[in-house]
Enzyme design. Sequence first.
Site, PDB file in Angstrom:
ATOM      1  N   LEU A  39     110.109  36.076 -28.714  1.00  0.00           N
ATOM      2  CA  LEU A  39     110.262  37.120 -29.915  1.00  0.00           C
ATOM      3  C   LEU A  39     109.235  38.090 -29.789  1.00  0.00           C
ATOM      4  O   LEU A  39     108.279  37.419 -30.640  1.00  0.00           O
ATOM      5  CB  LEU A  39     111.536  37.089 -30.545  1.00  0.00           C
ATOM      6  N   ASP A  40     109.587  38.827 -29.799  1.00  0.00           N
ATOM      7  CA  ASP A  40     108.678  40.427 -30.883  1.00  0.00           C
ATOM      8  C   ASP A  40     108.680  40.269 -32.347  1.00  0.00           C
ATOM      9  O   ASP A  40     109.819  40.037 -32.925  1.00  0.00           O
ATOM     10  CB  ASP A  40     108.801  41.596 -29.834  1.00  0.00           C
ATOM     11  N   MET A  41     107.574  40.175 -32.617  1.00  0.00           N
ATOM     12  CA  MET A  41     107.446  40.513 -34.445  1.00  0.00           C
ATOM     13  C   MET A  41     108.722  41.546 -34.563  1.00  0.00           C
ATOM     14  O   MET A  41     109.405  41.319 -35.769  1.00  0.00           O
ATOM     15  CB  MET A  41     106.272  41.422 -34.856  1.00  0.00           C
ATOM     16  N   SER A  43     111.572  41.829 -33.229  1.00  0.00           N
ATOM     17  CA  SER A  43     113.219  41.778 -32.809  1.00  0.00           C
ATOM     18  C   SER A  43     113.484  40.424 -34.035  1.00  0.00           C
ATOM     19  O   SER A  43     112.761  39.296 -34.148  1.00  0.00           O
ATOM     20  CB  SER A  43     112.715  41.036 -31.341  1.00  0.00           C
ATOM     21  N   ARG A 139     109.104  43.156 -23.770  1.00  0.00           N
ATOM     22  CA  ARG A 139     110.036  43.933 -24.599  1.00  0.00           C
ATOM     23  C   ARG A 139     110.921  44.612 -23.556  1.00  0.00           C
ATOM     24  O   ARG A 139     110.780  45.843 -23.492  1.00  0.00           O
ATOM     25  CB  ARG A 139     108.937  45.022 -25.046  1.00  0.00           C
TER      26      ARG A 139
END
Length: 177
Positions: A39-41, A43, A139
Amino acid sequence: MIVLFNKPYNVLTKFTDSEGRATLADYIDIPRVYAAGRLDMDSEGLLLLTDSGKLNHELTDPENKAYKTYVVQVDGVPTKSQLKQLEQGVALKDGITLPAKVKRIPYPKWLWDREKPIRVRKNQPTSFIQLKIKEGRNRQVRRMTAAVGIPTLRLIRTHIGNYHIADLKPGQYRVVK
């Protein structure tokens, strides 16, 4: 063993960082578990971790095609046409996405406050959609919503296949045998 973790906003999906940013190690004290996916930073939401390489592969292998479900706060109010584009697949620089399952939803009553609130513009409403995808491109959800004209402001993953975030608060985890 599987660990269900509610990843907070602004936390890296790894256990170490040379720049001193928040990582999984700040929240999870279980030795030898690794994130199954990312999970992106910026998110939030459900992240699965496991101590089994075989299980990690099963959870992340695109052939398993488990849906990942996201609650997405978008800039504006999506039209039927924009939702249909998401459902049919969106042309991105790395190809057309697989079709998604998408619907508008009301403001989630369970939604927690975020450490850094999203930007709000007085003349531009925001709204929420639920988006389910089988892929996991970099993303992807953010790129999909931007491509159809409703940029993502906040992204929370709630489900991966049959695993769900349930009542976990940001930073909390639960071990599933």
